[in-house]
Scaffold this motif. Structure first.
Motif, mmCIF file in Angstrom:
data_model
loop_
_atom_site.group_PDB
_atom_site.id
_atom_site.type_symbol
_atom_site.label_atom_id
_atom_site.label_comp_id
_atom_site.label_asym_id
_atom_site.label_seq_id
_atom_site.Cartn_x
_atom_site.Cartn_y
_atom_site.Cartn_z
ATOM 1 N N VAL A 86 0.831 -1.217 0.000
ATOM 2 C CA VAL A 86 0.000 0.000 0.000
ATOM 3 C C VAL A 86 0.858 1.257 0.000
ATOM 4 C CG1 VAL A 86 -1.778 1.280 1.236
ATOM 5 C CG2 VAL A 86 -1.900 -1.234 1.102
ATOM 6 N N PRO A 87 1.814 1.417 0.926
ATOM 7 C CA PRO A 87 2.698 2.592 0.832
ATOM 8 C C PRO A 87 3.497 2.622 -0.470
ATOM 9 C CG PRO A 87 2.873 1.569 2.995
ATOM 10 C CD PRO A 87 2.105 0.617 2.134
ATOM 11 N N LEU A 88 3.878 1.422 -0.945
ATOM 12 C CA LEU A 88 4.639 1.376 -2.194
ATOM 13 C C LEU A 88 3.841 1.955 -3.353
ATOM 14 C CD1 LEU A 88 7.002 0.349 -3.961
ATOM 15 C CD2 LEU A 88 5.769 -1.834 -4.144
ATOM 16 N N VAL A 89 2.588 1.534 -3.509
ATOM 17 C CA VAL A 89 1.755 2.019 -4.610
ATOM 18 C C VAL A 89 1.460 3.510 -4.438
ATOM 19 C CG1 VAL A 89 -0.483 1.794 -5.745
ATOM 20 C CG2 VAL A 89 0.780 -0.250 -5.040
ATOM 21 N N CYS A 90 1.215 3.929 -3.201
ATOM 22 C CA CYS A 90 0.920 5.369 -2.960
ATOM 23 C C CYS A 90 2.112 6.240 -3.345
ATOM 24 C CB CYS A 90 0.550 5.584 -1.502
ATOM 25 S SG CYS A 90 -1.043 4.872 -1.039
ATOM 26 N N ALA B 74 12.148 -0.383 -1.987
ATOM 27 C CA ALA B 74 11.697 0.454 -3.105
ATOM 28 C C ALA B 74 10.910 1.666 -2.607
ATOM 29 C CB ALA B 74 10.835 -0.373 -4.059
ATOM 30 N N THR B 75 10.116 1.481 -1.543
ATOM 31 C CA THR B 75 9.360 2.611 -0.977
ATOM 32 C C THR B 75 10.298 3.687 -0.451
ATOM 33 O OG1 THR B 75 7.566 1.095 -0.378
ATOM 34 C CG2 THR B 75 7.618 3.244 0.711
ATOM 35 N N GLY C 239 3.568 8.221 4.006
ATOM 36 C CA GLY C 239 3.665 6.874 3.471
ATOM 37 C C GLY C 239 4.899 6.132 3.926
ATOM 38 N N VAL C 240 6.054 6.809 3.969
ATOM 39 C CA VAL C 240 7.284 6.122 4.377
ATOM 40 C C VAL C 240 7.255 5.812 5.876
ATOM 41 C CG1 VAL C 240 8.759 8.102 4.955
ATOM 42 C CG2 VAL C 240 9.753 6.064 3.905
ATOM 43 N N ILE C 241 6.583 6.652 6.666
ATOM 44 C CA ILE C 241 6.416 6.344 8.090
ATOM 45 C C ILE C 241 5.505 5.131 8.260
ATOM 46 C CG2 ILE C 241 5.485 7.204 10.275
ATOM 47 C CD1 ILE C 241 6.379 9.999 9.456
ATOM 48 N N ALA C 242 4.415 5.099 7.468
ATOM 49 C CA ALA C 242 3.512 3.948 7.540
ATOM 50 C C ALA C 242 4.225 2.666 7.115
ATOM 51 C CB ALA C 242 2.295 4.196 6.651
#
Length: 407
Positions: A47-51, A85-86, A73-76
């Motif tokens: 999910v964070p990756l796609v966001c 990759a994120t 997103g990176v915190i999540a």
């Protein structure tokens, strides 16, 4: 009307596709950044990756929004098994925020991320009290401070390049303006030179041709034709000299003689011949010290001497065309660092006899010559009508030092 969403740059689309595809590949291979167990399932890291991958599409158009959402997103991502990759995508969002964001944000991000790196490092060392805790600070610096600093460096180079290009364009524009002004000044100089050289001879030709046509006398006609021929030959010689000067510009040719004040006697004698039919006489008073040796005056700069000669020449031409019968007095003197030129001609009533028309360009040219050298020029009628009548006075004061001509 809804605002139009800008189309993503093709490089941003490529970054999005590569980032998300790499993240899915690492997830499929079981490569994670967090080794400890988490309550969330493994697929939650996607999910964070796609966001963050989707935020790559707006990294240029909305860098501030992309960075804020990317930070969340990176915190999540840290609450999941994590994806390398994120984190890499987040570093690119940080870099893009500095490069494409507003100047204020570009200045603040390197400073704020640097402070965050220092604070995280100190907090990790104080909390864990192990040498390995320094790695937390190093990773934090690599993720946020390093891309911000890289973006700031690139942005500074780009701004410096833009400023250099603008300076080059301004320099080229100024050079073009200087060239245009030089062309205009040269045209004005050529116009003055042409007028001063030719007007005198053409005026004499016009006056004597009018006299030959109006007076039915063989002797008068022969004398007028002689003066016309003499002025025609001299005018042709002056025109050839000017053409030679124009052709020799920039070429390695012999220097052409420039008229000087030593030729005033011949100039006055020629005016005496041209003005005899109008009842004019011409007198020269040269009050300069003889020569430059001993107690004599130092030689005049060539521009000053040429300007003085042309002012006298044009004044005599105007006297031949417009003065009433009488004596025209030419006076040249030098005191200290000034050269004074004066021409007085009778100006009582309307002139009689043949006259040549004037355009007024002569007075403009004389004034320009004097002002270009830092001198002064006046011309006008003086005195009251009476036995002697009014006098037309021409006065020019020119600097006699070399420094005055370097304007």
């Amino acid at each position: 009307m809804t605002p139009k969403i800008p189309r993503p740059h093709r490089d941003d689309v490529l970054l999005c596709v590569i980032g998300v595809a790499t993240g899915f590949l690492l997830w499929a291979l079981g490569v994670h950044t967090n080794s400890t167990a988490h309550l969330l399932p493994h697929w939650a890291t996607l999910v964070p990756l796609v966001c963050l991958g989707a935020l790559e599409l707006v990294r240029r158009s909305h860098p501030r929004t992309a960075l804020i959402v990317g930070t969340v997103g990176v915190i999540a991502d840290q609450f999941t098994v994590g994806s390398l990759a994120t984190v890499v995508i987040f570093t690119d969002l940080m870099y893009a925020a500095v490069v494409y964001g507003k100047p204020a944000m570009a200045r603040r991000l390197p400073v704020s991320t640097g402070l965050i790196t220092v604070v995280v490092t100190i907090a990790a060392v104080a909390w864990l009290r192990t040498p390995q805790s320094l790695l937390i600070g190093a990773v934090t610096g690599l993720v946020c401070f390093a891309p911000a600093l890289t973006g700031a460096t690139l942005r500074n180079h780009r701004e410096a390049a833009v400023a250099a290009r603008l300076r080059a364009e301004q320099t080229a524009l100024l050079a073009e303006m200087d060239r245009s002004q030089a062309v205009v000044a040269e045209r004005a100089r050529m116009a003055r030179e042409l007028h001063d050289m030719v007007a005198n001879h053409l005026s004499a030709i016009a006056i004597h041709s009018t006299a030959a046509l109006s007076i039915d006398s063989p002797a008068t006609s022969r004398e007028a034709l002689g003066v016309i021929r003499e002025n025609s030959v001299q005018g042709l010689a002056e025109m050839r000299r000017l053409i030679g000067l124009l052709r020799a510009a920039g070429a390695e040719t012999e220097a052409v003689a420039v008229p000087s004040l030593d030729a005033l006697e011949a100039l006055v004698e020629q005016a005496r011949t041209n003005g005899s039919a109008s009842g004019l006489d011409f007198v020269l008073h040269d009050e300069r010290a003889p020569g430059a040796d001993g107690d004599g005056d130092a030689p005049l700069p060539a521009p000053v001497e040429l300007a003085a000669y042309r002012i006298v020449q044009e004044s005599l031409t105007n006297a031949v065309k417009h003065a009433s019968p009488g004596t025209v007095t030419v006076r040249v003197s030098r005191c200290d660092t000034l050269l004074r030129v004066g021409v007085d001609s009778p100006h009582a009533g309307r002139p009689t006899g043949p006259r040549a028309p004037g355009s007024g360009a002569g007075l403009v040219g004389m004034r320009e010559r004097a002002e270009l050298l830092g001198g002064s020029f006046t011309a006008g009628a003086h005195g009251a009508a009476g036995a002697t009548g009014t006098m037309w006075r021409v006065r020019a004061v020119l600097p006699a030092e070399e420094r005055a001509t370097e304007r």
